[in-house]
Design an enzyme around this catalytic site. Sequence first.
Site, short mmCIF file in Angstrom:
data_model
loop_
_atom_site.label_atom_id
_atom_site.label_comp_id
_atom_site.label_asym_id
_atom_site.label_seq_id
_atom_site.Cartn_x
_atom_site.Cartn_y
_atom_site.Cartn_z
CE LYS A 1 28.87 43.09 64.68
NZ LYS A 1 28.72 41.85 64.01
CE1 TYR B 1 26.03 41.97 66.10
CE2 TYR B 1 26.86 42.50 68.27
CZ TYR B 1 26.81 41.67 67.20
OH TYR B 1 27.56 40.51 67.21
#
Length: 294
Positions: A163, A135
């Site tokens: 992400k 992330y």
Amino acid sequence: MKRFKGVFTALVTPFDESDGINESSLRKIIRYSLNNGVSGFYVCGSTGEWPLLTVDERKRVLEIVKDEVKDSALIIVNVGCISTKFSVELAKHAESVGVSAVSSFPPIYYKFSFREIKQYYFDIADSVNVPLIVYYIPSFTNVEMNIDSLLELLEHKNIIGVKFTSMDLFILERLKSLTDKIIFNGFDEVFLAGLSLGADGMIGSTCNFAPEIVVSIYDSFKAGDLKTAYIYQQRLNKMIRDILEFGVIQAIKEILNLAGFNCGNPRKPLRTLTSDKRTKLLSLIKEWDIKLFS
Ligand code: MN9
């Protein structure tokens, strides 16, 4: 790995009157996304208020999500904590619940070196048999990584993607061109741009209230209809601009409450909207043309 594509709702975490997890509201929000074409969910991310939840609550939220979704959509859960020990504990729990992937932001607070950050990711990736998605969100973590660092993380065979929540789409394009890994666009406002530079899909907060608009951007793009995709992106961006001044989580929860989802307020120290702000938000969303209010 090919399953990881399309639109993923970055779920909010609804709270009840006594500030506990509101299970029925959470189930309702999930159903709304599923009924409007999303491919999966990102659980306990920034939008899900992970920093304000206990480790036990994070486990509980995931269990409810899994019970509601079953195998009808993919589930990615943010297991990130500062301590590798707790992240691994959450990752193992997630594996036992049955998720498609776990995810984590890099460790924050101390200024960890890249070597430490890399070890953190590899330790999680080695601890479970489900894939890990990095992330990347430098605006919240203050951890900037360049193309080479991100590529180094992606060398681990169990780290399957990123992400990517940054406006620097040059990095997104390079990661996609130089690897066969999955890249999720993280800022909804540039979803179409991310797609055109190779993103496999998106994980976004606006899917909580306008999943059909976000799915339409994706579907139109995939069908080669860029003009329509752009019109949907413009519609989404008008709404994003309207909500940014209130705080994304505050605004989304208020919108969902207006639509009867009863998801409560954000948890302290996030502030609840004042009545003036609420009135202003109400006047803005009157102009919106989304299914939630139709
Ligand atoms: O997870 C979300 N990121 C953050 C994705 O909240 C930091 C986005 O969906 C944004 O909320 C959205 C509005 O800026 O793009």
